[in-house]
Design a protein around this motif. Structure first.
Motif, PDB file in Angstrom:
ATOM      1  N   SER A  81     -16.490   2.385  -4.698  1.00 12.19           N
ATOM      2  CA  SER A  81     -16.260   3.593  -3.903  1.00 12.19           C
ATOM      3  C   SER A  81     -16.883   4.819  -4.567  1.00 12.19           C
ATOM      4  CB  SER A  81     -14.755   3.813  -3.704  1.00 12.19           C
ATOM      5  OG  SER A  81     -14.107   3.991  -4.951  1.00 12.19           O
ATOM      6  N   ASP A  97     -21.360   4.924   7.270  1.00 10.58           N
ATOM      7  CA  ASP A  97     -20.492   4.209   8.213  1.00 10.58           C
ATOM      8  C   ASP A  97     -20.032   2.875   7.635  1.00 10.58           C
ATOM      9  OD1 ASP A  97     -20.954   6.320   9.916  1.00 10.58           O
ATOM     10  OD2 ASP A  97     -22.457   5.277  11.117  1.00 10.58           O
ATOM     11  N   SER A 114     -17.485   3.442   4.567  1.00  9.54           N
ATOM     12  CA  SER A 114     -16.146   3.876   4.988  1.00  9.54           C
ATOM     13  C   SER A 114     -15.367   2.722   5.618  1.00  9.54           C
ATOM     14  CB  SER A 114     -16.264   5.035   5.983  1.00  9.54           C
ATOM     15  OG  SER A 114     -16.872   6.159   5.385  1.00  9.54           O
ATOM     16  N   ALA A 115     -16.056   1.935   6.454  1.00  7.26           N
ATOM     17  CA  ALA A 115     -15.391   0.796   7.095  1.00  7.26           C
ATOM     18  C   ALA A 115     -14.977  -0.250   6.059  1.00  7.26           C
ATOM     19  CB  ALA A 115     -16.314   0.172   8.134  1.00  7.26           C
ATOM     20  N   CYS A 116     -15.873  -0.562   5.138  1.00  9.30           N
ATOM     21  CA  CYS A 116     -15.568  -1.569   4.112  1.00  9.30           C
ATOM     22  C   CYS A 116     -14.414  -1.118   3.222  1.00  9.30           C
ATOM     23  CB  CYS A 116     -16.805  -1.850   3.254  1.00  9.30           C
ATOM     24  SG  CYS A 116     -18.095  -2.791   4.093  1.00  9.30           S
ATOM     25  N   LEU A 117     -14.371   0.164   2.906  1.00 10.56           N
ATOM     26  CA  LEU A 117     -13.287   0.681   2.080  1.00 10.56           C
ATOM     27  C   LEU A 117     -11.944   0.518   2.795  1.00 10.56           C
ATOM     28  CD1 LEU A 117     -12.501   2.091  -0.542  1.00 10.56           C
ATOM     29  CD2 LEU A 117     -12.922   4.281   0.593  1.00 10.56           C
ATOM     30  N   SER A 118     -11.927   0.793   4.085  1.00 10.14           N
ATOM     31  CA  SER A 118     -10.691   0.621   4.862  1.00 10.14           C
ATOM     32  C   SER A 118     -10.257  -0.841   4.882  1.00 10.14           C
ATOM     33  CB  SER A 118     -10.900   1.114   6.297  1.00 10.14           C
ATOM     34  OG  SER A 118     -11.184   2.499   6.332  1.00 10.14           O
ATOM     35  N   PHE A 119     -11.201  -1.753   5.112  1.00 12.88           N
ATOM     36  CA  PHE A 119     -10.875  -3.181   5.146  1.00 12.88           C
ATOM     37  C   PHE A 119     -10.402  -3.675   3.781  1.00 12.88           C
ATOM     38  CE2 PHE A 119     -14.206  -3.396   8.709  1.00 12.88           C
ATOM     39  CZ  PHE A 119     -13.237  -3.245   9.697  1.00 12.88           C
ATOM     40  N   VAL A 144      -8.719  -1.908   1.596  1.00 12.88           N
ATOM     41  CA  VAL A 144      -7.329  -1.442   1.447  1.00 12.88           C
ATOM     42  C   VAL A 144      -6.390  -2.330   2.269  1.00 12.88           C
ATOM     43  CG1 VAL A 144      -5.741   0.461   1.921  1.00 12.88           C
ATOM     44  CG2 VAL A 144      -7.996   0.930   0.935  1.00 12.88           C
ATOM     45  N   PHE A 145      -6.788  -2.678   3.496  1.00 12.27           N
ATOM     46  CA  PHE A 145      -5.964  -3.558   4.321  1.00 12.27           C
ATOM     47  C   PHE A 145      -5.790  -4.925   3.648  1.00 12.27           C
ATOM     48  CE2 PHE A 145      -7.523  -1.097   8.263  1.00 12.27           C
ATOM     49  CZ  PHE A 145      -6.446  -0.242   8.190  1.00 12.27           C
ATOM     50  N   CYS A 163     -10.277  -9.810   7.057  1.00  7.66           N
ATOM     51  CA  CYS A 163     -10.722  -8.550   6.456  1.00  7.66           C
ATOM     52  C   CYS A 163     -11.953  -8.776   5.583  1.00  7.66           C
ATOM     53  CB  CYS A 163      -9.595  -7.927   5.621  1.00  7.66           C
ATOM     54  SG  CYS A 163      -8.250  -7.197   6.572  1.00  7.66           S
ATOM     55  N   THR A 186     -20.104  -6.260   7.724  1.00  6.80           N
ATOM     56  CA  THR A 186     -20.304  -4.819   7.899  1.00  6.80           C
ATOM     57  C   THR A 186     -21.316  -4.274   6.903  1.00  6.80           C
ATOM     58  OG1 THR A 186     -18.079  -4.496   8.790  1.00  6.80           O
ATOM     59  CG2 THR A 186     -19.180  -2.557   7.898  1.00  6.80           C
TER      60      THR A 186
END
Length: 200
Positions: free
Chosen positions: A29, A79, A82-87, A89-90, A127, A134
């Motif tokens: 990150s 893009d 940000s998407a990979c970082l969210s996934f 965390v999930f 995920c 992604t």
């Protein structure tokens, strides 16, 4: 035949390794772990949120990112990152939920069935799949089209290993290796002893 306790411990070990890999990948990150990398001079490290080269770092979302990379690359990496970082965390939250459930099932096989655990593991696996496609289809693809020296790197590889190896094995263990009858009897007997124990 693999015993119930060995199977549950194996799942916990696999999840622990996967969690370590996720934690390491999160270093991307801030660009500490490369998700894509240009190994020719000037060497460039593509992290989830920023790009580094020597002592220079730029966030993909910064307006002047296009002074460092082409605008299309900045937008694709912004893009994708940000998407990979969210996934990520999930996936981490999912592991924090599943690991105690597996540990509880190790202690008392009758307390929780395999279905919730398998569903949780499959959700984490999904995920990892989303992260895999992604980044590869977003930042990596766009950067590679602009510069063929940009190759996939460690952060993405760690998640790919989780996707193809650790989580599928954990799913197989939890789905196919059921608690043996002796474990059920032992757990039931311990519970019955607690119920039947006379009050002082």
């Amino acid at each position: 035949m693999v015993s119930h306790s060995v199977a549950r411990i194996a799942t916990l070990v696999l999840l622990s390794i996967a969690l370590i890999f996720v934690w390491a990948a999160l270093g991307g990150s801030e660009g500490k772990v490369a998700w894509s990398y240009r190994d020719k001079d000037p060497k460039i490290t593509y992290g989830l949120l920023l790009v580094r080269s020597d002592d220079i770092s730029k966030r993909y979302a910064d307006n002047d990112c296009s002074n460092f990379l082409k605008k299309e690359v900045c937008e694709a990496c912004r893009d994708s990152g940000s998407a990979c970082l969210s996934f990520l965390v999930f996936a981490m939250l999912g592991m924090f939920a599943v690991m105690p459930a597996v540990a509880y099932r190790l202690k008392d096989p009758s307390a929780i069935g395999k279905i919730p655990i398998v569903i949780g593991l499959l959700a984490i696996e999904f995920c990892f799949f989303l992260i895999w496609v992604t980044w590869a289809g977003g930042c990596q693809k766009t950067a590679h089209e602009e510069d063929s020296n940009v190759q996939i790197s460690a952060g993405w590889a760690l998640i790919f290993l989780n996707f193809i190896l650790f989580l599928p094995v954990a799913v197989a263990i939890e789905h196919f290796i059921e608690p043996d009858e002796q474990s059920h009897v032992h757990a039931h007997g311990s519970h019955q002893e607690m119920v039947d124990e006379p009050e002082a």
